[in-house]
Design a protein around this motif. Structure first.
Motif, PDB file in Angstrom:
ATOM      1  N   TRP A  27       0.826  -1.210   0.000  1.00  0.00           N
ATOM      2  CA  TRP A  27       0.000   0.000   0.000  1.00  0.00           C
ATOM      3  C   TRP A  27       0.861   1.261   0.000  1.00  0.00           C
ATOM      4  O   TRP A  27       0.465   2.279  -0.573  1.00  0.00           O
ATOM      5  CB  TRP A  27      -0.991   0.016   1.171  1.00  0.00           C
ATOM      6  N   MET A  28       2.041   1.191   0.627  1.00  0.00           N
ATOM      7  CA  MET A  28       2.935   2.353   0.645  1.00  0.00           C
ATOM      8  C   MET A  28       3.534   2.599  -0.738  1.00  0.00           C
ATOM      9  O   MET A  28       3.720   3.741  -1.145  1.00  0.00           O
ATOM     10  CB  MET A  28       4.051   2.154   1.672  1.00  0.00           C
ATOM     11  N   GLN A  29       3.844   1.531  -1.435  1.00  0.00           N
ATOM     12  CA  GLN A  29       4.433   1.661  -2.758  1.00  0.00           C
ATOM     13  C   GLN A  29       3.423   2.170  -3.785  1.00  0.00           C
ATOM     14  O   GLN A  29       3.791   2.794  -4.769  1.00  0.00           O
ATOM     15  CB  GLN A  29       4.998   0.310  -3.210  1.00  0.00           C
ATOM     16  N   GLU A  30       2.151   1.910  -3.529  1.00  0.00           N
ATOM     17  CA  GLU A  30       1.106   2.279  -4.485  1.00  0.00           C
ATOM     18  C   GLU A  30       0.324   3.522  -4.075  1.00  0.00           C
ATOM     19  O   GLU A  30      -0.677   3.855  -4.694  1.00  0.00           O
ATOM     20  CB  GLU A  30       0.142   1.101  -4.650  1.00  0.00           C
ATOM     21  N   ILE A  31       0.776   4.215  -3.053  1.00  0.00           N
ATOM     22  CA  ILE A  31       0.036   5.363  -2.536  1.00  0.00           C
ATOM     23  C   ILE A  31       0.020   6.493  -3.572  1.00  0.00           C
ATOM     24  O   ILE A  31       1.023   6.738  -4.235  1.00  0.00           O
ATOM     25  CB  ILE A  31       0.635   5.826  -1.185  1.00  0.00           C
ATOM     26  N   PRO A  32      -1.121   7.156  -3.740  1.00  0.00           N
ATOM     27  CA  PRO A  32      -1.182   8.278  -4.692  1.00  0.00           C
ATOM     28  C   PRO A  32      -0.222   9.401  -4.279  1.00  0.00           C
ATOM     29  O   PRO A  32       0.018   9.619  -3.087  1.00  0.00           O
ATOM     30  CB  PRO A  32      -2.636   8.761  -4.593  1.00  0.00           C
ATOM     31  N   LEU A  33       0.274  10.099  -5.253  1.00  0.00           N
ATOM     32  CA  LEU A  33       1.260  11.150  -5.018  1.00  0.00           C
ATOM     33  C   LEU A  33       0.761  12.201  -4.030  1.00  0.00           C
ATOM     34  O   LEU A  33       1.514  12.672  -3.184  1.00  0.00           O
ATOM     35  CB  LEU A  33       1.652  11.807  -6.339  1.00  0.00           C
ATOM     36  N   ARG A  34      -0.503  12.537  -4.079  1.00  0.00           N
ATOM     37  CA  ARG A  34      -1.065  13.549  -3.174  1.00  0.00           C
ATOM     38  C   ARG A  34      -1.064  13.092  -1.712  1.00  0.00           C
ATOM     39  O   ARG A  34      -1.246  13.897  -0.814  1.00  0.00           O
ATOM     40  CB  ARG A  34      -2.484  13.910  -3.582  1.00  0.00           C
ATOM     41  N   GLN A  35      -0.879  11.799  -1.480  1.00  0.00           N
ATOM     42  CA  GLN A  35      -0.857  11.269  -0.120  1.00  0.00           C
ATOM     43  C   GLN A  35       0.521  10.727   0.256  1.00  0.00           C
ATOM     44  O   GLN A  35       0.660   9.988   1.225  1.00  0.00           O
ATOM     45  CB  GLN A  35      -1.912  10.178   0.025  1.00  0.00           C
ATOM     46  N   ALA A  36       1.538  11.110  -0.473  1.00  0.00           N
ATOM     47  CA  ALA A  36       2.895  10.606  -0.234  1.00  0.00           C
ATOM     48  C   ALA A  36       3.393  10.941   1.166  1.00  0.00           C
ATOM     49  O   ALA A  36       4.237  10.226   1.710  1.00  0.00           O
ATOM     50  CB  ALA A  36       3.852  11.156  -1.277  1.00  0.00           C
ATOM     51  N   TYR A  37       2.871  11.997   1.779  1.00  0.00           N
ATOM     52  CA  TYR A  37       3.271  12.358   3.139  1.00  0.00           C
ATOM     53  C   TYR A  37       2.973  11.229   4.123  1.00  0.00           C
ATOM     54  O   TYR A  37       3.666  11.069   5.124  1.00  0.00           O
ATOM     55  CB  TYR A  37       2.598  13.656   3.582  1.00  0.00           C
ATOM     56  N   ALA A  62       1.866  -0.380  12.228  1.00  0.00           N
ATOM     57  CA  ALA A  62       0.891  -0.394  13.325  1.00  0.00           C
ATOM     58  C   ALA A  62       0.883   0.947  14.056  1.00  0.00           C
ATOM     59  O   ALA A  62      -0.184   1.471  14.384  1.00  0.00           O
ATOM     60  CB  ALA A  62       1.204  -1.537  14.292  1.00  0.00           C
ATOM     61  N   THR A  63       2.062   1.505  14.303  1.00  0.00           N
ATOM     62  CA  THR A  63       2.143   2.814  14.951  1.00  0.00           C
ATOM     63  C   THR A  63       1.414   3.860  14.120  1.00  0.00           C
ATOM     64  O   THR A  63       0.646   4.668  14.644  1.00  0.00           O
ATOM     65  CB  THR A  63       3.616   3.234  15.172  1.00  0.00           C
ATOM     66  N   PHE A  64       1.647   3.839  12.818  1.00  0.00           N
ATOM     67  CA  PHE A  64       0.985   4.789  11.928  1.00  0.00           C
ATOM     68  C   PHE A  64      -0.535   4.625  11.990  1.00  0.00           C
ATOM     69  O   PHE A  64      -1.266   5.599  12.159  1.00  0.00           O
ATOM     70  CB  PHE A  64       1.468   4.605  10.483  1.00  0.00           C
ATOM     71  N   ARG A  65      -1.004   3.405  11.854  1.00  0.00           N
ATOM     72  CA  ARG A  65      -2.457   3.161  11.819  1.00  0.00           C
ATOM     73  C   ARG A  65      -3.129   3.510  13.150  1.00  0.00           C
ATOM     74  O   ARG A  65      -4.219   4.075  13.170  1.00  0.00           O
ATOM     75  CB  ARG A  65      -2.732   1.728  11.431  1.00  0.00           C
ATOM     76  N   GLU A  66      -2.468   3.175  14.263  1.00  0.00           N
ATOM     77  CA  GLU A  66      -3.058   3.414  15.589  1.00  0.00           C
ATOM     78  C   GLU A  66      -3.045   4.882  15.985  1.00  0.00           C
ATOM     79  O   GLU A  66      -3.964   5.351  16.654  1.00  0.00           O
ATOM     80  CB  GLU A  66      -2.311   2.596  16.648  1.00  0.00           C
ATOM     81  N   ARG A  67      -1.998   5.613  15.606  1.00  0.00           N
ATOM     82  CA  ARG A  67      -1.832   6.974  16.112  1.00  0.00           C
ATOM     83  C   ARG A  67      -2.079   8.081  15.091  1.00  0.00           C
ATOM     84  O   ARG A  67      -2.459   9.189  15.483  1.00  0.00           O
ATOM     85  CB  ARG A  67      -0.422   7.152  16.668  1.00  0.00           C
ATOM     86  N   TYR A  68      -1.788   7.826  13.817  1.00  0.00           N
ATOM     87  CA  TYR A  68      -1.714   8.945  12.877  1.00  0.00           C
ATOM     88  C   TYR A  68      -2.590   8.838  11.629  1.00  0.00           C
ATOM     89  O   TYR A  68      -2.786   9.840  10.942  1.00  0.00           O
ATOM     90  CB  TYR A  68      -0.263   9.141  12.417  1.00  0.00           C
ATOM     91  N   ALA A  69      -3.118   7.691  11.305  1.00  0.00           N
ATOM     92  CA  ALA A  69      -3.803   7.482  10.030  1.00  0.00           C
ATOM     93  C   ALA A  69      -4.966   8.437   9.794  1.00  0.00           C
ATOM     94  O   ALA A  69      -5.261   8.789   8.647  1.00  0.00           O
ATOM     95  CB  ALA A  69      -4.277   6.032   9.917  1.00  0.00           C
ATOM     96  N   SER A  70      -5.617   8.877  10.843  1.00  0.00           N
ATOM     97  CA  SER A  70      -6.761   9.774  10.659  1.00  0.00           C
ATOM     98  C   SER A  70      -6.381  11.248  10.824  1.00  0.00           C
ATOM     99  O   SER A  70      -7.252  12.117  10.752  1.00  0.00           O
ATOM    100  CB  SER A  70      -7.874   9.408  11.646  1.00  0.00           C
ATOM    101  N   ASP A  71      -5.124  11.546  11.025  1.00  0.00           N
ATOM    102  CA  ASP A  71      -4.681  12.927  11.203  1.00  0.00           C
ATOM    103  C   ASP A  71      -4.673  13.683   9.879  1.00  0.00           C
ATOM    104  O   ASP A  71      -4.649  13.100   8.800  1.00  0.00           O
ATOM    105  CB  ASP A  71      -3.282  12.975  11.816  1.00  0.00           C
ATOM    106  N   ARG A 124      -2.971  16.274   7.057  1.00  0.00           N
ATOM    107  CA  ARG A 124      -1.660  16.303   6.406  1.00  0.00           C
ATOM    108  C   ARG A 124      -0.645  17.093   7.225  1.00  0.00           C
ATOM    109  O   ARG A 124       0.468  16.635   7.453  1.00  0.00           O
ATOM    110  CB  ARG A 124      -1.797  16.900   5.003  1.00  0.00           C
ATOM    111  N   TRP A 125      -1.019  18.290   7.660  1.00  0.00           N
ATOM    112  CA  TRP A 125      -0.075  19.142   8.393  1.00  0.00           C
ATOM    113  C   TRP A 125       0.362  18.491   9.696  1.00  0.00           C
ATOM    114  O   TRP A 125       1.504  18.656  10.124  1.00  0.00           O
ATOM    115  CB  TRP A 125      -0.660  20.535   8.621  1.00  0.00           C
ATOM    116  N   GLU A 126      -0.540  17.738  10.326  1.00  0.00           N
ATOM    117  CA  GLU A 126      -0.172  17.043  11.559  1.00  0.00           C
ATOM    118  C   GLU A 126       0.832  15.928  11.259  1.00  0.00           C
ATOM    119  O   GLU A 126       1.802  15.740  12.004  1.00  0.00           O
ATOM    120  CB  GLU A 126      -1.422  16.461  12.230  1.00  0.00           C
ATOM    121  N   MET A 127       0.593  15.196  10.178  1.00  0.00           N
ATOM    122  CA  MET A 127       1.522  14.120   9.806  1.00  0.00           C
ATOM    123  C   MET A 127       2.905  14.680   9.497  1.00  0.00           C
ATOM    124  O   MET A 127       3.915  14.065   9.837  1.00  0.00           O
ATOM    125  CB  MET A 127       0.979  13.327   8.621  1.00  0.00           C
TER     126      MET A 127
END
Length: 136
Positions: free
Chosen positions: A47-57, A94-103, A105-108
């Motif tokens: 999923w990281m390799q296929e992420i759209p450019l606008r979500q590369a952050y 797991a850290t990303f999904r649990e803590r940051y996935a819903s944040d 862009r600026w927060e990430m």
């Protein structure tokens, strides 16, 4: 005299052109990744390799989490074998999904910066351990 120097420089440049062309041809980038240290490191999740450019952050944040966690782990346990330095991506993911996935862009981006600072703080000690193990 100046004209002779200019002509000599031009002749030298023309004589080197084929050499530069050959050297440039040998520097063709490749998508295949190969590493001198720990060549069997795990690939990023698909999923990281296929992420759209606008979500590369998002991908960058997971990469930063992975780097910080791994360098800190090397320092904590004082071991730099390949499995310690380059484990699976599961913990960072797991850290990303649990803590940051819903944040937002600026927060990430802020969290990415914080993980970079953590990794950079651990880097000198980790490098010393990994240099001794031949894995830097």
């Amino acid at each position: 005299m100046r004209q002779a120097q200019h002509l000599a420089l031009a002749a030298l440049a023309l004589s080197l052109t084929p050499t530069f062309a050959v050297a440039e041809r040998n520097l063709v980038p490749t998508l295949d990744r190969s590493f001198d240290v720990c060549p069997d490191r795990p690939a990023e999740p698909v999923w990281m390799q296929e992420i759209p450019l606008r979500q590369a952050y998002q991908r960058v944040l997971v990469q930063d989490i992975y780097r910080a966690q791994n360098l800190e782990r090397v320092v904590e346990i004082g071991n730099c074998d390949c499995a310690t330095r380059f484990p699976s991506w599961d913990a960072a993911e797991a850290t990303f999904r649990e803590r940051y996935a819903s944040d937002e862009r600026w927060e990430m981006l802020q969290f990415s910066d914080a993980y970079n600072r953590r990794a950079n703080a651990a880097r000198p000690a980790a490098q010393a351990i990994c240099d001794a193990a031949g894995n830097w």
